[in-house]
Design a protein around this motif. Sequence first.
Motif, PDB file in Angstrom:
ATOM      1  N   GLY A  17     -25.622 -10.526   1.570  1.00  0.00           N
ATOM      2  CA  GLY A  17     -24.928 -11.558   0.826  1.00  0.00           C
ATOM      3  C   GLY A  17     -24.307 -10.900  -0.389  1.00  0.00           C
ATOM      4  N   LYS A  18     -23.164 -11.347  -0.756  1.00  0.00           N
ATOM      5  CA  LYS A  18     -22.443 -10.685  -1.840  1.00  0.00           C
ATOM      6  C   LYS A  18     -22.808 -11.206  -3.227  1.00  0.00           C
ATOM      7  CE  LYS A  18     -20.406  -8.207   1.145  1.00  0.00           C
ATOM      8  NZ  LYS A  18     -21.193  -7.123   1.628  1.00  0.00           N
ATOM      9  N   SER A  22     -25.354 -16.833  -1.729  1.00  0.00           N
ATOM     10  CA  SER A  22     -26.029 -16.561  -0.459  1.00  0.00           C
ATOM     11  C   SER A  22     -27.411 -17.195  -0.421  1.00  0.00           C
ATOM     12  CB  SER A  22     -26.168 -15.051  -0.245  1.00  0.00           C
ATOM     13  OG  SER A  22     -24.918 -14.436  -0.246  1.00  0.00           O
ATOM     14  N   LEU A  23     -27.992 -17.449  -1.599  1.00  0.00           N
ATOM     15  CA  LEU A  23     -29.332 -18.032  -1.694  1.00  0.00           C
ATOM     16  C   LEU A  23     -29.295 -19.519  -2.057  1.00  0.00           C
ATOM     17  CD1 LEU A  23     -31.003 -15.073  -3.593  1.00  0.00           C
ATOM     18  CD2 LEU A  23     -31.378 -15.728  -1.209  1.00  0.00           C
ATOM     19  N   ARG A  51     -35.712  -5.449  -7.501  1.00  0.00           N
ATOM     20  CA  ARG A  51     -35.907  -6.236  -6.271  1.00  0.00           C
ATOM     21  C   ARG A  51     -36.950  -7.325  -6.464  1.00  0.00           C
ATOM     22  NH1 ARG A  51     -37.042  -2.452  -1.283  1.00  0.00           N
ATOM     23  NH2 ARG A  51     -39.118  -2.672  -2.124  1.00  0.00           N
ATOM     24  N   LEU A  52     -36.782  -8.385  -5.692  1.00  0.00           N
ATOM     25  CA  LEU A  52     -37.815  -9.406  -5.537  1.00  0.00           C
ATOM     26  C   LEU A  52     -38.351  -9.209  -4.127  1.00  0.00           C
ATOM     27  CD1 LEU A  52     -35.952 -12.602  -6.823  1.00  0.00           C
ATOM     28  CD2 LEU A  52     -37.434 -11.089  -8.112  1.00  0.00           C
ATOM     29  N   VAL A  53     -39.660  -9.087  -3.992  1.00  0.00           N
ATOM     30  CA  VAL A  53     -40.280  -8.922  -2.677  1.00  0.00           C
ATOM     31  C   VAL A  53     -41.344 -10.006  -2.543  1.00  0.00           C
ATOM     32  CG1 VAL A  53     -41.569  -7.395  -1.138  1.00  0.00           C
ATOM     33  CG2 VAL A  53     -39.893  -6.424  -2.741  1.00  0.00           C
ATOM     34  N   PHE A  54     -41.117 -10.951  -1.646  1.00  0.00           N
ATOM     35  CA  PHE A  54     -42.072 -12.035  -1.449  1.00  0.00           C
ATOM     36  C   PHE A  54     -42.129 -12.410   0.021  1.00  0.00           C
ATOM     37  CE2 PHE A  54     -37.996 -13.845  -2.683  1.00  0.00           C
ATOM     38  CZ  PHE A  54     -37.795 -14.873  -1.773  1.00  0.00           C
ATOM     39  N   ILE A  83     -36.749  -9.588   0.866  1.00  0.00           N
ATOM     40  CA  ILE A  83     -36.452  -8.615  -0.181  1.00  0.00           C
ATOM     41  C   ILE A  83     -35.046  -8.924  -0.678  1.00  0.00           C
ATOM     42  CG2 ILE A  83     -36.138  -6.179  -0.756  1.00  0.00           C
ATOM     43  CD1 ILE A  83     -37.988  -5.530   1.641  1.00  0.00           C
ATOM     44  N   VAL A  84     -34.940  -9.218  -1.967  1.00  0.00           N
ATOM     45  CA  VAL A  84     -33.654  -9.515  -2.577  1.00  0.00           C
ATOM     46  C   VAL A  84     -33.391  -8.452  -3.629  1.00  0.00           C
ATOM     47  CG1 VAL A  84     -32.300 -11.190  -3.885  1.00  0.00           C
ATOM     48  CG2 VAL A  84     -34.025 -11.996  -2.243  1.00  0.00           C
ATOM     49  N   GLU A  85     -32.290  -7.740  -3.477  1.00  0.00           N
ATOM     50  CA  GLU A  85     -31.902  -6.743  -4.469  1.00  0.00           C
ATOM     51  C   GLU A  85     -30.902  -7.373  -5.423  1.00  0.00           C
ATOM     52  OE1 GLU A  85     -30.527  -3.218  -2.474  1.00  0.00           O
ATOM     53  OE2 GLU A  85     -32.507  -2.824  -1.625  1.00  0.00           O
ATOM     54  N   THR A  86     -31.147  -7.164  -6.719  1.00  0.00           N
ATOM     55  CA  THR A  86     -30.295  -7.752  -7.748  1.00  0.00           C
ATOM     56  C   THR A  86     -30.335  -6.898  -9.004  1.00  0.00           C
ATOM     57  OG1 THR A  86     -29.937  -9.717  -9.121  1.00  0.00           O
ATOM     58  CG2 THR A  86     -32.213  -9.238  -8.500  1.00  0.00           C
TER      59      THR A  86
END
Length: 106
Positions: A17-18, A22-23, A51-54, A83-86
């Motif tokens: 997602g750009k 996307s979320l 990152r968020l890792v859940f 895993i969301v990279e931000t």
Amino acid sequence: MEVRQVDEWSGKVILDGKDQSSLERFRTILQRDRIRAAARSVLRRSVEGNRLVFYLNKQAAYAGHVSFSAPEGESPLGPIQVIVETEDPDQLIDWLAGQREERRRN
């Protein structure tokens, strides 16, 4: 959101997602199910650098709900690892789960 990779053997899917939009569905479900405070707590603990890792309960996700899960042992189906990279995890968490002041008003 675009599917980047599918591994049928492991069940792993990587989506690209750009931006935050996307979320949007995830955010909407947190609001609808009134679990933003709990989500904020889980997401704060899930920060690993940029990152968020859940983990999410697979059965709840299939039914259109968010239920956070442990990495293993809670569900016979196993969890969904997210895993969301931000660049700014705190800002993303505030957007997803609302800021503290916002929560108190609602």
